[in-house]
Scaffold this active site. Structure first.
Site, short mmCIF file in Angstrom:
data_model
loop_
_atom_site.label_atom_id
_atom_site.label_comp_id
_atom_site.label_asym_id
_atom_site.label_seq_id
_atom_site.Cartn_x
_atom_site.Cartn_y
_atom_site.Cartn_z
CG ASN A 11 37.62 42.59 44.07
OD1 ASN A 11 37.20 42.78 42.92
ND2 ASN A 11 38.42 43.43 44.70
CD1 TRP A 12 35.77 36.95 40.67
CD2 TRP A 12 34.52 37.35 38.86
NE1 TRP A 12 34.80 35.99 40.61
CE2 TRP A 12 34.01 36.20 39.50
CE3 TRP A 12 33.88 37.79 37.70
CZ2 TRP A 12 32.91 35.49 39.03
CZ3 TRP A 12 32.79 37.10 37.22
CH2 TRP A 12 32.31 35.96 37.88
CG HIS A 98 39.34 47.33 46.33
ND1 HIS A 98 40.68 47.47 46.05
CD2 HIS A 98 39.17 46.05 46.77
CE1 HIS A 98 41.29 46.31 46.30
NE2 HIS A 98 40.40 45.44 46.73
CD GLU A 100 43.53 46.18 43.86
OE1 GLU A 100 42.65 45.93 43.00
OE2 GLU A 100 44.17 45.28 44.44
CD GLU A 169 39.77 43.98 50.73
OE1 GLU A 169 39.68 42.78 50.42
OE2 GLU A 169 39.87 44.88 49.89
N GLY A 175 46.89 40.84 47.79
CA GLY A 175 47.65 40.33 46.66
C GLY A 175 49.10 40.02 46.97
CB SER A 212 46.77 37.15 51.20
OG SER A 212 47.49 38.01 50.33
N GLY A 233 40.23 38.14 46.81
CA GLY A 233 40.65 38.53 45.47
C GLY A 233 41.15 37.34 44.68
N GLY A 234 42.48 37.18 44.64
CA GLY A 234 43.11 36.16 43.80
C GLY A 234 42.51 34.77 43.93
P1 PGA Z 1 43.57 39.27 47.53
O1 PGA Z 1 42.67 40.58 47.25
O2 PGA Z 1 42.67 38.24 48.15
O3 PGA Z 1 44.09 38.86 46.19
O4 PGA Z 1 44.64 39.70 48.49
C1 PGA Z 1 41.69 41.00 48.15
C2 PGA Z 1 41.03 42.26 47.64
O5 PGA Z 1 41.72 43.12 47.08
O6 PGA Z 1 39.80 42.43 47.77
#
Ligand code: PGA
Length: 250
Positions: A11-12, A98, A100, A169, A175, A212, A233-234
């Site tokens: 996930n960019w 998601h 976010e 998640e 993050g 993470s 993500g990251g």
């Molecule tokens: P992260 O993000 O790997 O940076 O924790 C995961 C995500 O939000 O899909």
């Protein structure tokens, strides 16, 4: 062995232009090689990079997903994108729900409608669920995730099990570098699968862990019996790191 093929998705988020997406995917293709992969691989690109990403991934095992979708086919929804628009970019799927997006106001009802719209358009879907730190500490993880799963799957048909995955998640792990332990991820993914069994064949449904995930912890997480891959993500922003996570899929 579960018999379920792992899925590793990057996930960019709000990163990468079309040019950067092209470079990333070219590198990823070189790293993954031409052979048979152990996992399905997807990148979730920003809307503005979808077309470039889909073109760069064409003819490769790398699938391209959007990060969000609106439920309406068209209309007065400034800043939103329909499932048909995503299909027209040449993309394969989309994330829905998601955390976010949910934090920015996306409701369970919208998640359900967006899952339905995406599936109707022929897109694959990864729908996200997960609890906050306060909810976990209050012992509310299971009922909360149950509610999100039930809502998200409310309009899904049993025969659609192969086109939909659920990503568990936990918000406190996203993050933060505070990855769930393999045991915590396993317990929550198993619970998600049990709840989802009311809608979809649990033996066929893929449940991913996200939060993470790194090349260092991916193997142990994905080795759990109910963890069928990862949403990253990251650590997915660097193609070398992402390919290293793909290589850890069982
Ligand atoms: P992260 O993000 O790997 O940076 O924790 C995961 C995500 O939000 O899909």
């Amino acid at each position: 062995m579960s018999g379920r093929r792992p899925l590793v998705a990057g996930n960019w988020k709000m990163n990468k232009t079309g040019v950067e997406a092209r470079e990333h995917i070219a590198r990823l293709r070189a790293l993954l090689g031409d052979g048979e992969l152990e996992a399905d691989v997807a990148v979730c690109a920003p809307f503005t990079a979808l077309e470039a990403a889909a073109r760069a991934a064409s003819g490769s095992p790398v699938e391209v997903y959007a990060q969000a979708v609106h439920e309406a086919p068209s209309g007065p929804h400034t800043g939103e994108i329909s499932a048909g628009m995503i299909v027209a970019t040449g993309s394969d799927g989309t994330l829905v729900g998601h955390s976010e997006r949910r934090a920015a106001g996306e409701t369970d009802a919208q998640v359900a409608a967006r899952v339905r719209a995406a599936l109707d358009a022929g897109l694959q879907v990864i729908v996200c669920v997960g609890e906050s730190l306060a909810q976990r500490e209050a012992g509310e993880t299971e009922p909360w995730c149950e509610g999100q799963v039930r809502a998200a799957l409310g309009r899904v048909r049993a025969e659609e099990v192969a086109t939909l995955a659920i990503a568990y998640e936990p918000i406190w792990a996203i993050g933060t570098g505070r990855t769930a332990t393999p045991e915590t991820a396993q317990a929550a993914c198993a619970h998600v699968r049990t709840v989802a069994a009311g809608f979809l064949d649990p033996a066929a449904l893929r449940v991913l862990y996200g939060g993470s995930v790194t090349p260092d912890n991916a193997r142990e997480l994905m080795a759990q019996p109910d963890v069928d891959g990862a949403l990253v993500g990251g650590a997915s922003l660097d193609p070398d790191g992402f390919a290293a996570i793909v290589a850890e899929a069982p």
